[in-house]
Design an enzyme around this catalytic site. Structure first.
Site, PDB file in Angstrom:
ATOM      1  N   ASP A   1      38.306  31.009  45.431  1.00 50.98           N
ATOM      2  CA  ASP A   1      38.720  30.037  44.584  1.00 50.98           C
ATOM      3  C   ASP A   1      39.402  28.996  45.189  1.00 50.98           C
ATOM      4  O   ASP A   1      39.501  27.969  44.841  1.00 50.98           O
ATOM      5  CB  ASP A   1      39.243  30.533  43.293  1.00 50.98           C
ATOM      6  CG  ASP A   1      38.192  31.066  42.309  1.00 50.98           C
ATOM      7  OD1 ASP A   1      36.994  30.822  42.513  1.00 50.98           O
ATOM      8  OD2 ASP A   1      38.501  31.632  41.125  1.00 50.98           O
TER       9      ASP A   1
ATOM     10  N   TYR B   1      37.539  45.944  40.277  1.00 48.22           N
ATOM     11  CA  TYR B   1      36.979  45.607  38.996  1.00 48.22           C
ATOM     12  C   TYR B   1      36.089  46.646  38.531  1.00 48.22           C
ATOM     13  O   TYR B   1      35.824  46.709  37.452  1.00 48.22           O
ATOM     14  CB  TYR B   1      36.141  44.354  39.293  1.00 48.22           C
ATOM     15  CG  TYR B   1      36.845  43.130  39.647  1.00 48.22           C
ATOM     16  CD1 TYR B   1      38.391  43.113  39.438  1.00 48.22           C
ATOM     17  CD2 TYR B   1      36.488  41.903  40.166  1.00 48.22           C
ATOM     18  CE1 TYR B   1      38.941  41.934  39.767  1.00 48.22           C
ATOM     19  CE2 TYR B   1      37.099  40.747  40.761  1.00 48.22           C
ATOM     20  CZ  TYR B   1      38.612  40.865  40.342  1.00 48.22           C
ATOM     21  OH  TYR B   1      39.249  39.818  40.562  1.00 48.22           O
TER      22      TYR B   1
ATOM     23  N   ASP C   1      46.903  38.021  52.386  1.00 48.95           N
ATOM     24  CA  ASP C   1      47.780  36.964  51.957  1.00 48.95           C
ATOM     25  C   ASP C   1      48.097  35.945  53.010  1.00 48.95           C
ATOM     26  O   ASP C   1      48.196  34.786  53.021  1.00 48.95           O
ATOM     27  CB  ASP C   1      49.195  37.805  51.645  1.00 48.95           C
ATOM     28  CG  ASP C   1      49.796  38.761  52.445  1.00 48.95           C
ATOM     29  OD1 ASP C   1      48.914  39.220  53.566  1.00 48.95           O
ATOM     30  OD2 ASP C   1      50.865  39.276  52.570  1.00 48.95           O
TER      31      ASP C   1
ATOM     32  N   ASP D   1      37.576  37.073  45.277  1.00 44.24           N
ATOM     33  CA  ASP D   1      37.848  36.311  44.217  1.00 44.24           C
ATOM     34  C   ASP D   1      38.800  35.167  44.388  1.00 44.24           C
ATOM     35  O   ASP D   1      38.517  34.097  43.971  1.00 44.24           O
ATOM     36  CB  ASP D   1      38.034  37.379  42.684  1.00 44.24           C
ATOM     37  CG  ASP D   1      37.829  36.436  41.363  1.00 44.24           C
ATOM     38  OD1 ASP D   1      37.453  35.389  41.455  1.00 44.24           O
ATOM     39  OD2 ASP D   1      37.908  37.419  40.752  1.00 44.24           O
TER      40      ASP D   1
ATOM     41  N   LYS E   1      44.134  44.416  53.006  1.00 44.13           N
ATOM     42  CA  LYS E   1      45.733  44.523  53.185  1.00 44.13           C
ATOM     43  C   LYS E   1      46.050  45.940  53.653  1.00 44.13           C
ATOM     44  O   LYS E   1      46.680  46.817  52.912  1.00 44.13           O
ATOM     45  CB  LYS E   1      46.392  44.569  51.613  1.00 44.13           C
ATOM     46  CG  LYS E   1      46.303  43.093  51.155  1.00 44.13           C
ATOM     47  CD  LYS E   1      47.546  42.010  52.108  1.00 44.13           C
ATOM     48  CE  LYS E   1      48.920  42.858  51.687  1.00 44.13           C
ATOM     49  NZ  LYS E   1      50.158  42.036  52.299  1.00 44.13           N
TER      50      LYS E   1
END
Length: 368
Positions: free
Chosen positions: A253, A142, A225, A249, A192
């Site tokens: 959520d 970001y 993942d 993020d 990852k």
């Protein structure tokens, strides 16, 4: 002794409504527990733009740097959709996070037993759930450079750069390990590393910090993942999850919906210790400004109230009082108090924002 200082930035939409109930809780602690705070208030987001033409003034930013903790309600609303990007309400929130260097975002996902049937997962999977996601908040994709949209030949190309320094990874890892020592002493780091060099460095640094400083804490690693899948399969296997900005993020959520309602979820954003030993800190509910119900007395104040509980625990070392407040919320829910967002398929009559505040205060009274 000087009372610890709080800056309240209620913001927009339902922010002022839910923050009014937090003010009542703060007053209760002063009146009934002798725990007083020096409280000031100011504007952020759309409210600041309406008054000053910017989403956060320099003067308010300076106050935020000086106080022991900031309590924020919510920012944004449809009235501001056409503003220049630099003036949108959300820029005020992002400026606070960036200039206070609030690098560790704590997002708890706790499922109160009375709400276990509200989750999209089966009761036995989520009942008693209590996990904490620690998201790195001020770096990563970001914020990385280069970024933007460029043209090569006849095509447009969008570019964002995933970038982490060793020190940025190390400090959020320490935050997660320290937090785990206050909980169940278990951390799962998610990245990852199988396809991203930043993930390889992330895992190496987390392992180095663990070996050198936190070998007493159980550490595991998981690809992000796979972590998302496991959050939906059996979330209670986790205690503290530490991850980067992007994955944090997404994962936080996903974890939020395990609990049944965004109106229940608090958060803390913490930075480095100040001269008095307290961390730079801002506490805010996860829900947004909900302009569709603003001013109607329908908003659930619990997430904002629980954000203050996090402030008691992490900024003011008042763990017992934080637990008192959390237990009061749990008692109210067990008694069947429900704002509109907490009504199940069977329906019922919701209580108002202020009535939920009444119920929490009554439960606090009963606790002493």
């Amino acid at each position: 002794m000087t009372a610890p200082s709080l800056l309240i930035l209620a913001g927009d939409g339902i922010g002022p409504e839910v923050m009014a109930q937090v003010r009542r809780v703060i007053s209760w602690y002063g009146d009934r527990r002798g725990l007083n705070f020096d409280v000031s208030e100011d504007l952020v987001g759309g409210a600041a733009y309406d008054a000053h033409g910017v989403p956060l003034t320099d003067e308010t930013m300076a106050k935020a740097q000086e106080v022991d903790a900031v309590l924020l309600g919510a920012v944004g609303g449809p009235n501001y959709d056409d503003l220049d990007f630099s003036l949108k309400p959300e820029r005020g929130l992002l400026r606070l996070r960036k200039e206070m260097d609030l690098f560790a975002n704590l997002r708890p996902a706790q499922c109160f037993d009375a709400l276990a049937d509200f989750s999209s997962l089966k009761r036995d999977v989520v009942a008693g759930l209590d996990i904490m996601i620690v998201r790195e908040l001020t770096s990563g994709i970001y914020f990385g450079e280069p970024r933007g949209i460029i043209t090569e030949g006849n095509e447009r190309i969008g570019i964002n750069t995933q970038r982490y320094t060793e020190s940025e990874i190390a400090r959020v890892a320490r935050s997660a390990f320290e937090l785990a020592r206050r909980r169940s002493n278990k951390v799962c780091s998610m990245e990852k590393a199988n396809v991203m060099e930043s993930g390889v460095l992330w895992r190496k640094v987390v392992n180095e910090i663990h070996a050198a400083e936190y070998s007493d804490v159980e550490l595991s690693h998981m690809y992000a993942d796979a972590g998302a899948m496991q959050l939906c399969r059996w979330p209670k296997q986790f205690d503290v999850i530490v991850t980067d900005n992007l994955f944090g993020d997404l994962l936080s959520d996903a974890a939020a919906m395990l609990t049944g309602s965004l109106g229940m979820l608090p958060s803390a954003s913490l930075g480095a210790p100040m001269a008095n030993g307290r961390p730079k800190a801002m506490y805010e509910p996860v829900h947004g400004s909900a302009p569709d119900i603003a001013g109607q007395g329908k908003a659930n104040p619990i997430a904002c109230i629980l954000s203050f509980a996090m402030a008691l625990r992490y900024s003011f070392d008042e763990g017992e009082e934080a637990t008192r407040l959390e237990s009061a919320v749990e008692a109210v829910l067990a008694q069947g108090a429900r704002t509109a967002d907490l009504l199940g398929p069977e329906g019922g009559t919701p209580i108002s924002t202020s009535e939920m505040g009444d119920a929490v205060l009554a439960a606090l009274d009963a606790s002493v």
